[in-house]
Design a protein around this motif. Structure first.
Motif, PDB file in Angstrom:
ATOM      1  N   LYS A  16      48.583  36.270  50.086  1.00 11.32           N
ATOM      2  CA  LYS A  16      47.251  35.861  49.639  1.00 11.32           C
ATOM      3  C   LYS A  16      46.499  35.010  50.667  1.00 11.32           C
ATOM      4  O   LYS A  16      45.299  34.840  50.560  1.00 11.32           O
ATOM      5  CB  LYS A  16      47.276  35.220  48.248  1.00 11.32           C
ATOM      6  N   TYR A 160      36.448  43.306  37.318  1.00  8.88           N
ATOM      7  CA  TYR A 160      37.835  42.944  37.629  1.00  8.88           C
ATOM      8  C   TYR A 160      38.564  44.159  38.193  1.00  8.88           C
ATOM      9  O   TYR A 160      38.477  45.249  37.625  1.00  8.88           O
ATOM     10  CB  TYR A 160      38.504  42.467  36.344  1.00  8.88           C
ATOM     11  N   HIS A 162      42.161  44.345  39.620  1.00 11.78           N
ATOM     12  CA  HIS A 162      43.467  43.841  40.043  1.00 11.78           C
ATOM     13  C   HIS A 162      44.577  44.508  39.250  1.00 11.78           C
ATOM     14  O   HIS A 162      45.347  43.864  38.541  1.00 11.78           O
ATOM     15  CB  HIS A 162      43.522  42.309  39.896  1.00 11.78           C
ATOM     16  N   LEU A 163      44.635  45.816  39.382  1.00 15.87           N
ATOM     17  CA  LEU A 163      45.711  46.580  38.751  1.00 15.87           C
ATOM     18  C   LEU A 163      47.040  46.287  39.429  1.00 15.87           C
ATOM     19  O   LEU A 163      47.081  45.971  40.617  1.00 15.87           O
ATOM     20  CB  LEU A 163      45.414  48.072  38.905  1.00 15.87           C
TER      21      LEU A 163
ATOM     22  N   VAL B  28      56.892  42.548  32.044  1.00 16.60           N
ATOM     23  CA  VAL B  28      56.055  43.453  32.839  1.00 16.60           C
ATOM     24  C   VAL B  28      55.061  44.218  31.965  1.00 16.60           C
ATOM     25  O   VAL B  28      53.964  44.550  32.423  1.00 16.60           O
ATOM     26  CB  VAL B  28      56.942  44.366  33.727  1.00 16.60           C
ATOM     27  N   ASP B  32      51.284  44.022  33.247  1.00 15.87           N
ATOM     28  CA  ASP B  32      50.641  45.259  33.719  1.00 15.87           C
ATOM     29  C   ASP B  32      49.555  45.725  32.756  1.00 15.87           C
ATOM     30  O   ASP B  32      48.469  46.147  33.185  1.00 15.87           O
ATOM     31  CB  ASP B  32      51.672  46.384  33.880  1.00 15.87           C
ATOM     32  N   ARG B  35      46.453  43.493  32.822  1.00 16.98           N
ATOM     33  CA  ARG B  35      45.640  43.754  34.024  1.00 16.98           C
ATOM     34  C   ARG B  35      44.884  45.076  33.907  1.00 16.98           C
ATOM     35  O   ARG B  35      43.690  45.151  34.251  1.00 16.98           O
ATOM     36  CB  ARG B  35      46.545  43.741  35.271  1.00 16.98           C
ATOM     37  N   SER B  36      45.549  46.112  33.399  1.00 19.60           N
ATOM     38  CA  SER B  36      44.841  47.380  33.176  1.00 19.60           C
ATOM     39  C   SER B  36      43.741  47.187  32.131  1.00 19.60           C
ATOM     40  O   SER B  36      42.628  47.700  32.282  1.00 19.60           O
ATOM     41  CB  SER B  36      45.811  48.467  32.692  1.00 19.60           C
ATOM     42  N   LEU B  38      41.994  44.520  31.328  1.00 23.27           N
ATOM     43  CA  LEU B  38      40.823  43.802  31.843  1.00 23.27           C
ATOM     44  C   LEU B  38      40.022  44.691  32.808  1.00 23.27           C
ATOM     45  O   LEU B  38      38.786  44.670  32.804  1.00 23.27           O
ATOM     46  CB  LEU B  38      41.270  42.504  32.523  1.00 23.27           C
ATOM     47  N   VAL B  72      44.871  28.336  39.200  1.00 22.37           N
ATOM     48  CA  VAL B  72      44.848  27.949  40.617  1.00 22.37           C
ATOM     49  C   VAL B  72      45.838  28.816  41.401  1.00 22.37           C
ATOM     50  O   VAL B  72      45.519  29.346  42.468  1.00 22.37           O
ATOM     51  CB  VAL B  72      45.199  26.445  40.782  1.00 22.37           C
ATOM     52  N   HIS B  73      47.025  28.990  40.832  1.00 22.27           N
ATOM     53  CA  HIS B  73      48.096  29.736  41.510  1.00 22.27           C
ATOM     54  C   HIS B  73      47.741  31.218  41.682  1.00 22.27           C
ATOM     55  O   HIS B  73      47.913  31.798  42.755  1.00 22.27           O
ATOM     56  CB  HIS B  73      49.387  29.602  40.697  1.00 22.27           C
ATOM     57  N   ASN B  74      47.246  31.842  40.608  1.00 24.71           N
ATOM     58  CA  ASN B  74      46.967  33.288  40.648  1.00 24.71           C
ATOM     59  C   ASN B  74      45.973  33.613  39.543  1.00 24.71           C
ATOM     60  O   ASN B  74      46.348  33.994  38.433  1.00 24.71           O
ATOM     61  CB  ASN B  74      48.279  34.067  40.456  1.00 24.71           C
ATOM     62  N   TRP B  75      44.680  33.459  39.860  1.00 25.09           N
ATOM     63  CA  TRP B  75      43.670  33.577  38.806  1.00 25.09           C
ATOM     64  C   TRP B  75      43.588  34.983  38.218  1.00 25.09           C
ATOM     65  O   TRP B  75      43.230  35.153  37.054  1.00 25.09           O
ATOM     66  CB  TRP B  75      42.287  33.127  39.297  1.00 25.09           C
ATOM     67  N   THR B  76      43.967  35.999  39.004  1.00 24.55           N
ATOM     68  CA  THR B  76      43.833  37.370  38.473  1.00 24.55           C
ATOM     69  C   THR B  76      44.814  37.597  37.320  1.00 24.55           C
ATOM     70  O   THR B  76      44.490  38.273  36.355  1.00 24.55           O
ATOM     71  CB  THR B  76      44.043  38.448  39.557  1.00 24.55           C
ATOM     72  N   ARG B  77      45.998  37.013  37.419  1.00 20.90           N
ATOM     73  CA  ARG B  77      46.953  37.117  36.319  1.00 20.90           C
ATOM     74  C   ARG B  77      46.487  36.296  35.122  1.00 20.90           C
ATOM     75  O   ARG B  77      46.537  36.733  33.982  1.00 20.90           O
ATOM     76  CB  ARG B  77      48.345  36.610  36.728  1.00 20.90           C
ATOM     77  N   ALA B  80      43.708  37.868  33.216  1.00 21.95           N
ATOM     78  CA  ALA B  80      44.176  39.017  32.423  1.00 21.95           C
ATOM     79  C   ALA B  80      44.895  38.552  31.155  1.00 21.95           C
ATOM     80  O   ALA B  80      44.738  39.142  30.082  1.00 21.95           O
ATOM     81  CB  ALA B  80      45.091  39.908  33.265  1.00 21.95           C
TER      82      ALA B  80
END
Lengths: 180, 180
Positions: A16, A160, A162-163, B28, B32, B35-36, B38, B72-77, B80
């Motif tokens: 990242k 968004y 981020h798959l 998972v 997964d 994320r899909s 969103l 902060v660590h991983n906003w995309t996760r 989602a």
């Protein structure tokens, strides 16, 4: 119709902070992508990682699913794992396939080739076609330059994008090889 | 356009001997599918499981991703995971959504509704639409009878049809909501 291959690239990819790193092989990437690969008629799923310990880890999982008992326990998994082949770098894979058409994918706006164009290419190409998927924060720009084509990013229905790589593989295979 | 929701069903589903069981929630599947979801504009991803210990397990994971530090660590996760809502049964979800159109999916030849038909339905429906995905060896026939529509199975490019539920969700969302 061309034979279609797939490679999951663990190096060279970005982290990242845009440093070049090697990512780890995960069990679920082996399973999910092998199952998607077999569903869409992929001939071989190359798992590319330069780290011997990572390849040894993957070899243990793959070896387990190659045993006769695994076919009895869960043949759908065992059958899918026949597709998996481990490799330490992409050049080795390219050499083995003898001058394939290289199609890279990226979630970032690196490519603009339409999915339908690759569908047509596969129908007509006499050369094998290999699809590259990155892990981590994506394949390095240097690696992407080896590609003959870079697919446009998947568009969903929101900003968004981020798959997981597992989901991205499933969608790309469906778009270029799907049957209904 | 209708609001679209998604439910992952852990009970009642079949095991490989066609007994009715509850399956386990996996990390998972949470990641997964969120994320899909969103990516394709899903409003809420309901994880349906009747077992309190399973819901507690999922709650720990979801709770972790709701913390400020996770953004902060991983906003995309973290972003989602806002979609994830836990529920102990489907009726509870249906009640909350107030008379949604229920669209079930199955890898088996249970349904014949075309993907384009559901795409059109979503464009026109004033009622919310909820998509059901089974785990294990699929939702029970009894549960499938609650659906207003059952989608045709995904066809790939071979006779093998054993996608992971994560891959199946990605492909179904792309077919009915995808943008390119």
């Amino acid at each position: 119709m061309a034979k279609v291959y797939l490679a999951l690239i663990h190096h060279p990819v970005y982290n990242k902070n845009k440093e070049v790193v090697s990512t780890c092989i995960t069990g679920v990437d082996l399973h999910d992508i092998a199952r998607s690969g077999l569903t869409y008629g992929i001939k071989k799923y190359f798992v590319v990682n330069p780290m011997p310990a990572q390849l040894a880890f993957a070899e243990r999982i793959v070896g387990c699913w190659r045993k006769e008992a695994s076919f009895v326990h869960n043949w759908t998994r065992a059958e899918a794992f026949k597709l998996v082949e481990l490799a330490s770098d992409l050049d080795e894979v390219i050499k083995k396939l003898k001058d394939p058409v290289i199609v890279a994918t990226s979630a970032k706006p690196k490519g603009s080739v339409k999915f339908n164009k690759i569908r047509e290419l596969i129908k007509k190409s006499k050369k094998p076609v290999i699809l590259l998927f990155g892990t981590g924060w994506g394949m390095t720009d240097e690696l992407l330059q080896k590609a003959d084509h870079i697919l446009e990013p998947i568009k969903g229905n929101s900003k968004y994008n981020h798959l997981s790589v597992r989901s991205a593989v499933a969608i790309v295979l469906d778009r270029i090889l799907g049957g209904n």
